[in-house]
Design a protein around this motif. Structure first.
Motif, PDB file in Angstrom:
ATOM      1  N   ALA A  75     -39.948  -2.077   9.847  1.00 49.03           N
ATOM      2  CA  ALA A  75     -39.686  -2.027  11.060  1.00 49.03           C
ATOM      3  C   ALA A  75     -40.780  -2.755  11.774  1.00 49.03           C
ATOM      4  O   ALA A  75     -40.262  -3.139  12.929  1.00 49.03           O
ATOM      5  CB  ALA A  75     -39.529  -0.548  11.534  1.00 49.03           C
ATOM      6  N   THR A 103     -38.129   1.274  17.404  1.00 44.34           N
ATOM      7  CA  THR A 103     -36.783   1.484  18.110  1.00 44.34           C
ATOM      8  C   THR A 103     -35.986   1.672  17.146  1.00 44.34           C
ATOM      9  O   THR A 103     -36.101   1.456  16.013  1.00 44.34           O
ATOM     10  CB  THR A 103     -36.501   0.155  18.991  1.00 44.34           C
ATOM     11  OG1 THR A 103     -36.443  -0.915  18.219  1.00 44.34           O
ATOM     12  CG2 THR A 103     -37.577  -0.162  20.108  1.00 44.34           C
ATOM     13  N   MET A 104     -34.732   2.184  17.544  1.00 40.11           N
ATOM     14  CA  MET A 104     -33.465   2.395  16.603  1.00 40.11           C
ATOM     15  C   MET A 104     -33.069   1.220  15.987  1.00 40.11           C
ATOM     16  O   MET A 104     -32.660   1.191  14.949  1.00 40.11           O
ATOM     17  CB  MET A 104     -32.461   3.198  17.678  1.00 40.11           C
ATOM     18  CG  MET A 104     -31.804   3.998  16.728  1.00 40.11           C
ATOM     19  SD  MET A 104     -32.580   5.323  16.163  1.00 40.11           S
ATOM     20  CE  MET A 104     -31.595   5.877  14.831  1.00 40.11           C
ATOM     21  N   LEU A 107     -35.427   0.199  13.375  1.00 39.59           N
ATOM     22  CA  LEU A 107     -35.287   0.993  12.272  1.00 39.59           C
ATOM     23  C   LEU A 107     -34.293   1.080  11.435  1.00 39.59           C
ATOM     24  O   LEU A 107     -34.141   0.977  10.409  1.00 39.59           O
ATOM     25  CB  LEU A 107     -35.644   2.422  12.855  1.00 39.59           C
ATOM     26  CG  LEU A 107     -35.775   3.679  11.818  1.00 39.59           C
ATOM     27  CD1 LEU A 107     -37.027   3.486  11.100  1.00 39.59           C
ATOM     28  CD2 LEU A 107     -35.512   4.995  12.492  1.00 39.59           C
ATOM     29  N   LEU A 111     -34.105   0.068   7.481  1.00 31.49           N
ATOM     30  CA  LEU A 111     -33.649   1.130   6.531  1.00 31.49           C
ATOM     31  C   LEU A 111     -32.338   0.810   5.786  1.00 31.49           C
ATOM     32  O   LEU A 111     -31.933   0.937   4.730  1.00 31.49           O
ATOM     33  CB  LEU A 111     -33.257   2.292   7.141  1.00 31.49           C
ATOM     34  CG  LEU A 111     -34.270   3.317   7.505  1.00 31.49           C
ATOM     35  CD1 LEU A 111     -33.734   4.659   8.280  1.00 31.49           C
ATOM     36  CD2 LEU A 111     -34.763   3.859   6.489  1.00 31.49           C
TER      37      LEU A 111
END
Lengths: 139, 274
Positions: A75, A103-104, A107, A111
């Motif tokens: 990330a 941040t989303m 991430l 992921l």
């Protein structure tokens, strides 16, 4: 003949590996994982894992720590790549360097490599205040 | 260096929502995950992103446990050991891939690249101790004696085995094993009750009869074998008073009514016995 020697070699190799592994488990007791032992035991017990050996709980804790560290590293790389892509003034870039925020978006991209699909709603259209604060996502 | 405010505050337990225990462990995990991110170089995190990562961490832990348990069960064991964990870690790492995963020949688990990576990680990464001391366990377990989380670096295996006085594998609702002394005490007490009303009874009389009568008590106690009860010492003569209808158990209460001497009562009884 060859099989015998290779078998012997593998035996010796296994012995070395065993020794290295026992040494590693012993060294684990010196290393404190970030995730506390009790917490790890709680989650392991929740899933039916039974083991009186505390070194194995440490091993699991370290493995999880490594996993999270890997995800965080990916990330971070995403974040830095995004920052380098947006190059304005030198001043802006320095400011952004100081504030590396998870941040989303970063991430979810990180992921995805690990097989975890984290999709995030872009916006909510329910009420007028929706979309102002993306962190308040209800599950 | 600034972190999101929630990490430094005390965990806030909300009233409505998931179980407080679930929330509690989740909050602790979140702190740990935040510390890991911070050590990687992040200066801050979005709350939703951090919570998502924490959720992933808890699921990862549970996934390791489930796979290790499945591996142990398929080997006919209930307790997992090191190869089980390595199998679980390999399963989870097979998504990303690791060297040696594609080898056709069966390889030793101990030489797995997963373990070697872990060894390197432990070697090269600094320790990040958890930020706060954990509270005692009494919060969610009622009646249990709590203790602070003590870090024992000596590899004490018994810590996972004992929990204060009780053993961890024994459920708390099981009553303790009764002490054998209590049983004997009960029997002795019983014997005392039996003999308390028979002062001065001689031994031979006792051996004759199977039934014991007691003035003070209305019950009739039966002795299966005379061997169980033994009197110590000689006892004096006993005087007991019998009523008319002596063999009727309901009329035992009338024993006090008439006054009969012992000899007369004994013969009377002998007649009836015969």
């Amino acid at each position: 003949m060859n099989g015998q020697t290779s078998h012997q070699q593998s035996k010796d190799g296994r012995h070395d590996d065993d020794a290295a592994l026992t040494e590693f488990l012993a060294s684990l007791m010196d290393y404190t994982p970030t995730i506390p032992d009790e917490l790890v035991e709680h989650y392991l017990a929740k899933s039916g894992f039974q083991c009186p050996d505390i070194r194995l709980t440490r091993l699991v804790a370290v493995a999880t720590q490594k996993f999270i560290a890997d995800v965080a590293t990916d990330a971070l790389q995403q974040c830095k790549a995004r920052q380098s892509a947006v190059v304005k003034d030198k001043r802006d870039k320095q400011q952004k360097d100081k504030r590396l925020i998870l941040t989303m978006d970063d991430l979810s991209k990180a992921l995805r490599e690990y097989g975890v699909n984290v999709k995030h709603q872009e916006y909510f259209a329910d009420c007028p205040s929706a979309g102002l604060d993306s962190a308040s996502r209800e599950e | 260096m600034r972190k999101s405010l929630r990490h430094n505050d005390k965990p806030i337990i909300e009233e409505a929502g998931p179980l407080p225990e679930l929330e509690f462990s989740f909050t602790i995990t979140r702190v740990a995950v935040a510390q890991i991110c911070q050590s990687m170089g992040f200066k801050g995190a979005q709350i939703s992103a951090l919570e998502a990562l924490t959720d992933v961490a808890t699921r990862y832990l549970q996934a390791i446990a489930k796979l290790a348990v499945a591996s142990a069960n398929s080997g006919g064991r209930t307790q997992s050991n090191l190869p089980d964990i390595i199998v679980a870690l390999e399963d989870l790492a097979s998504l990303q891939g690791f060297p040696g995963n594609s080898s056709i020949r069966s390889r030793s688990l101990y030489t797995s690249a997963v373990i070697k990576d872990l060894m390197k990680f432990v070697e090269y990464t600094d320790e990040i101790p958890f930020a706060r001391p954990l509270p005692p366990r009494t919060i969610f377990r009622q009646g249990a004696k709590g203790k602070y989380l003590k870090y024992r670096g000596d590899g004490d295996n018994s810590r996972g085995y004992r929990d204060g006085d009780s053993l961890r594998h024994v459920p708390r609702w099981l009553p303790a094993v009764p002490v054998v002394e209590g049983k004997e005490k009960g029997e002795e007490g019983k014997r005392e009750v039996k003999w308390g009303c028979l002062d001065g009874r001689t031994r031979e009389e006792k051996e004759d009869e199977n039934w014991r009568f007691c003035d003070e008590r209305k019950r009739v106690e039966r002795v299966v074998s005379n061997k169980e009860i033994e009197i110590s010492g000689k006892r004096g003569k006993v005087r007991f008073k019998m009523g008319v209808a002596i063999h009727n158990p309901t009329m035992v209460g009338n024993l006090r009514v008439q006054g009969l001497e012992k000899e007369f009562g004994a013969t009377d009884y002998d007649e009836k016995e015969a």
